[in-house]
Scaffold this motif. Structure first.
Motif, mmCIF file in Angstrom:
data_model
loop_
_atom_site.group_PDB
_atom_site.id
_atom_site.type_symbol
_atom_site.label_atom_id
_atom_site.label_comp_id
_atom_site.label_asym_id
_atom_site.label_seq_id
_atom_site.Cartn_x
_atom_site.Cartn_y
_atom_site.Cartn_z
ATOM 1 N N CYS A 76 0.990 55.992 0.670
ATOM 2 C CA CYS A 76 2.633 56.419 0.667
ATOM 3 C C CYS A 76 3.401 55.305 0.247
ATOM 4 N N CYS A 131 4.704 60.950 3.682
ATOM 5 C CA CYS A 131 3.575 60.319 4.359
ATOM 6 C C CYS A 131 3.705 61.112 6.076
ATOM 7 N N HIS A 175 2.016 60.071 8.480
ATOM 8 C CA HIS A 175 2.236 59.061 9.776
ATOM 9 C C HIS A 175 3.173 58.360 9.661
ATOM 10 N N CYS A 176 4.073 57.686 8.552
ATOM 11 C CA CYS A 176 5.170 56.983 8.679
ATOM 12 C C CYS A 176 6.571 57.610 8.336
ATOM 13 N N CYS A 193 -1.970 55.843 4.637
ATOM 14 C CA CYS A 193 -0.876 55.393 4.946
ATOM 15 C C CYS A 193 -0.724 53.657 4.702
ATOM 16 N N ALA A 194 0.346 53.209 3.941
ATOM 17 C CA ALA A 194 0.439 52.070 3.789
ATOM 18 C C ALA A 194 0.752 50.872 4.935
HETATM 19 ZN ZN LIG Z 1 2.724 56.130 5.412
#
Ligand SMILES: [Zn+2]
Ligand SMILES: [Zn+2]
Length: 357
Positions: free
Chosen positions: A323, A304, A306-307, A234-235
């Protein structure tokens, strides 16, 4: 009290990500609650959970049933069965009490090896060690999940090799029941003094199929390369996630396996994208797999996990997957470089490094 040691040696490689791992996690809990209701099992069975991907790890050491808390199963990259067997043998040496002239040791341990892929490391050393010093004093039951494991290799380790048909209705729940019943049956058998041979519960015909002797070709054989898996970061929070695509066999249906493989179109449909923890890297082999899939072969773009950014399969020049929420400048969470991102044009497929599965 003589214990009946039971080791669950579970493949947690990326191809198991998603439903199979959730079901196994639930399943281990179900095994324990079934065993607690059986007086023989409650008295004798001790359970350990060892996971392996690129590296092995004991997540629960041999524990009596009433103190056992079902674990969360981690995920890693690779299927290092050789390293897993070596780890298992050390655990057996360390924890199983052997019988000596003046002491009754533990009953013969049972190992349930659950794996869904061909090994990514060299198993020959561990296999020789196993056959030399462990095979006769440990009951190993090797289960090929979905028939994707290397059956000839498993046959070198044990006579008890079976294929679990994970596509059968209610497959995981019934499979877990079979494991529970097998442990119950073995704890009765040791309590009655017949501990040497493993006494498995009778498998249901559509669910668990013995691999044919000699040939090693099971009914689901040749289903290698079932998945293409990718590891992104994840960025935003830099945590890893696994994206799993399932191979889609083209629309040509034929009974002839040779013809089918010729007509097969190689594309992969998005199956799932799940967040994983940093423990992913501890359980993974060093370095990338060196295998790639063209972006043209991948159907579906996950957000993504995560986010929630819209595109979970952006690829940096360094090869890292991460992402992005749209086009424009973005910093890669793998290499730290900032670059411009744009959507790949149709037909301009580029290679994406895939995980080992
Ligand atoms: Zn992410
Ligand atoms: Zn990068």
């Amino acid at each position: 009290m003589r214990r009946l040691p039971i080791f669950l040696l579970v493949d947690v490689s990326e191809s198991m990500v998603g439903e199979p791992l959730y079901k196994l996690e639930e399943g281990i809990g179900a095994v324990v609650s079934t065993l607690r209701k059986d007086p023989y099992a409650l008295e004798t069975a001790y359970l350990s959970v060892i996971v392996f991907a690129g590296r092995p790890r004991t997540i629960i050491p041999l524990t009596e049933l009433f103190a056992f808390h079902p674990p969360e199963l981690p995920v890693g990259g690779g299927t290092a069965l050789g390293a897993a067997l070596d780890h298992l043998m050390s655990e057996i040496d360390r924890t199983v009490v052997t019988t000596t002239p003046d002491r009754k040791g533990d009953w013969k341990p049972i190992v349930f090896l659950l794996t869904d892929g061909a090994p990514t490391d060299d198993v020959s050393g561990a296999a020789d060690r196993w056959n030399r010093s462990y095979r006769t004093r440990v009951n190993l039951v090797a289960v090929s999940i979905g028939g994707g494991a290397d059956h000839a290799l498993l046959k070198r380790l044990t006579d008890e090799v079976m294929v679990f048909n994970d596509a059968a209705p209610d497959a995981f729940a019934r499979f877990i029941r079979w494991i529970s019943m097998s442990i119950v049956s073995q704890s009765r058998s040791v309590s009655a003094g017949h501990g040497d041979r493993v006494s498995l519960a009778k498998p249901e015909a559509d669910l668990i199929v013995p691999v044919s002797p000699g040939g090693g070709a099971g009914p689901f054989d040749g289903v290698d390369d079932r998945f293409a898996v990718f590891v992104g970061r994840c960025a935003r929070n830099r945590l890893p996630y696994v994206v799993k695509f399932e191979r889609h066999l083209g629309r040509f249906e034929t009974q002839d396996p040779k013809l089918a493989s010729l007509l097969e179109t190689r594309s992969y449909l998005l199956n799932t994208a799940v967040p994983v923890k940093n423990s992913y890297f501890d359980l993974s082999e060093e370095g990338r797999s060196g295998h790639a899939v063209s972006s043209d072969q991948l159907v579906g773009q996950p957000p993504c996990p995560h986010c929630g950014a819209r595109f979970g399969m952006a690829v940096c020049g360094c090869g890292g997957i991460h992402c992005v929420s749209g086009e424009g400048a973005q910093t890669c969470p793998w290499c730290g470089k900032t670059g411009q991102y744009a959507a790949a044009e149709a037909g301009s497929g580029f290679d994406i490094g895939r995980g080992r599965g």
